[in-house]
Design an enzyme around this catalytic site. Structure first.
Site, PDB file in Angstrom:
ATOM      1  CG  HIS A  72     -19.784   9.427   7.619  1.00 11.69           C
ATOM      2  ND1 HIS A  72     -18.525   9.678   7.117  1.00 11.69           N
ATOM      3  CD2 HIS A  72     -19.787   8.107   7.991  1.00 11.69           C
ATOM      4  CE1 HIS A  72     -17.798   8.578   7.165  1.00 11.69           C
ATOM      5  NE2 HIS A  72     -18.533   7.609   7.690  1.00 11.69           N
TER       6      HIS A  72
ATOM      7  CD  GLU B 256     -15.437   4.805   4.695  1.00  8.50           C
ATOM      8  OE1 GLU B 256     -15.867   5.945   4.988  1.00  8.50           O
ATOM      9  OE2 GLU B 256     -15.215   3.923   5.556  1.00  8.50           O
TER      10      GLU B 256
ATOM     11  CG  ASN C 224     -13.253   9.940   8.697  1.00  7.39           C
ATOM     12  OD1 ASN C 224     -13.314   9.930   9.923  1.00  7.39           O
ATOM     13  ND2 ASN C 224     -12.574   9.035   8.018  1.00  7.39           N
ATOM     14  NE  ARG C 225     -15.260   8.965  14.294  1.00  5.41           N
ATOM     15  CZ  ARG C 225     -15.112   7.839  13.583  1.00  5.41           C
ATOM     16  NH1 ARG C 225     -14.249   7.810  12.565  1.00  5.41           N
ATOM     17  NH2 ARG C 225     -15.812   6.758  13.885  1.00  5.41           N
TER      18      ARG C 225
ATOM     19  CG  ASP D 183     -12.945   3.246  11.626  1.00  3.38           C
ATOM     20  OD1 ASP D 183     -12.863   3.612  10.436  1.00  3.38           O
ATOM     21  OD2 ASP D 183     -13.816   3.675  12.404  1.00  3.38           O
TER      22      ASP D 183
ATOM     23  CD  GLN E 189     -11.090   6.045   8.153  1.00  2.21           C
ATOM     24  OE1 GLN E 189     -10.411   7.026   7.818  1.00  2.21           O
ATOM     25  NE2 GLN E 189     -11.192   5.647   9.411  1.00  2.21           N
TER      26      GLN E 189
ATOM     27  CG  HIS F 170     -19.504   4.290   4.277  1.00  2.00           C
ATOM     28  ND1 HIS F 170     -19.394   3.020   4.789  1.00  2.00           N
ATOM     29  CD2 HIS F 170     -19.006   5.114   5.229  1.00  2.00           C
ATOM     30  CE1 HIS F 170     -18.874   3.065   6.003  1.00  2.00           C
ATOM     31  NE2 HIS F 170     -18.620   4.334   6.289  1.00  2.00           N
TER      32      HIS F 170
ATOM     33  CE1 TYR G 103     -18.920  -1.021   6.536  1.00  2.00           C
ATOM     34  CE2 TYR G 103     -20.939  -0.204   5.519  1.00  2.00           C
ATOM     35  CZ  TYR G 103     -20.006  -0.162   6.539  1.00  2.00           C
ATOM     36  OH  TYR G 103     -20.158   0.732   7.568  1.00  2.00           O
TER      37      TYR G 103
END
Length: 329
Positions: free
Chosen positions: A104, A295, A78-79, A235, A273, A176, A178
């Protein structure tokens, strides 16, 4: 369990694919980026389909690193605001690879390295390991990391993370993948029903950085405490009701009513997330909304937010995290 050559990087490094099979589930894991390339699961009629988005060959991952398809994400998932954080009075500068922020793990995070691999868990798993050197992508400390992927006796995919360091640092690892339980080629996952055991989430500013507030989901479109259909535009980091736990606790469920496939998520982590893949680029073989990422993680920007659960790791300590993706049909 078997291993085979999957491809070769431009520098000549070989990439192998490990295939795990148990209880009707087949999972394939790459040594490049710790990527979960595919997970094959039956539906209620016994028809098997891949339910994780991925590429058939290595070239797909090299050409499209940005969506992090199936990737092992680190050193910090993440950020991180402004691409910097302070630890013990020293400021560390990171790559700003997501607008003004770090995302990431940086420009070449854990998802773009080849990992060493060996069999694990009695032949039902594969253990990946690597050394992240001091200063890699701006992060301090020599970090020894291992991630073990196992199919347990029920066919659940267990991902266990461990790390130690020789200097104070921050660590936040995730996977991560999907998911599209209708099948990876089904086109959209936005009709799936979602349940998340979280009464709060962390609102963010325009660049995806948390404001520091814990907001209630009640009365908002972010409320998934009762299962309901997913829509676009998510998100969000959810503050899981259970907090940090020593063992994985079930926190989320994803269900496709047409196929009967259900995915459960259990974790030791305090956050989740929930991302509906709205930003897939037009050159991808998957359209926006083709998969849903769940996540498990600590919160975004935790190194700059002392009010959030801590992500510091110090010499003599050990980072441990475990997430379990369970399947039924």
């Amino acid at each position: 369990m078997r291993s085979e050559l999957f491809g070769t990087l431009p520098d000549g490094s070989p990439v192998h694919r490990w295939t795990l099979e148990r209880a009707g589930v087949r999972a394939r894991v790459l040594t490049y980026g710790g990527i979960v390339q595919s997970v094959d699961v039956p539906d209620r009629s016994g028809r098997v389909a891949p339910v994780a988005l991925g590429f058939e060959d290595l070239g797909g991952y090299l050409a499209h690193p940005g969506p992090y398809f199936g990737a092992l994400v680190g050193r910090y998932a993440n950020r991180i605001a402004g691409g910097s954080f302070s630890l013990d009075g020293r400021t560390y500068r990171l790559a700003r690879n997501n607008g003004p922020n770090a995302l990431h793990g940086g420009e070449r995070g854990f998802d773009q390295h080849v990992w060493d691999a060996e069999p694990a868990d009695g032949g039902h798993g594969v253990r990946l390991s690597r050394i992240s050197p001091d200063g890699e992508e701006g992060y301090p400390g020599r970090l020894a990391v291992s991630v073990t992927y196992t199919l347990d006796e029920s066919g659940a995919l267990r991902i266990a993370y461990e790390a130690t360091t020789d200097a104070p640092t921050v660590v936040n690892l995730t996977n991560h993948t999907y998911w599209n339980l209708a099948g990876a080629a089904a086109g959209t996952a936005l009709g799936h029903e979602v349940r998340i055991a979280a009464a709060r989430f962390t609102p963010v500013d325009g660049t995806g950085i948390p404001t520091g507030e814990y907001a209630e989901v009640a009365g908002t479109r972010c409320d998934f405490r009762a299962a309901r259909a997913a829509g676009p535009g998510f998100d969000h980091n959810y503050v899981l009701d259970k907090g940090v736990t020593p063992d994985p606790v079930e926190v989320a469920e994803l269900r496709d009513s047409a196929s009967g496939r259900t995915l459960t998520v259990s974790t030791t982590e305090p956050g989740l997330q929930f991302y509906t893949a709205d930003h897939f680029a037009p050159d991808l073989p998957f359209a926006p909304g083709a998969g849903i990422a769940l996540e498990t993680q600590h919160f975004p920007d935790s190194p700059n937010r002392p009010e959030f659960p801590g992500t510091e790791l110090r010499p003599g300590g050990a980072y441990r995290s475990e997430t379990v993706y369970g399947f039924s049909w």
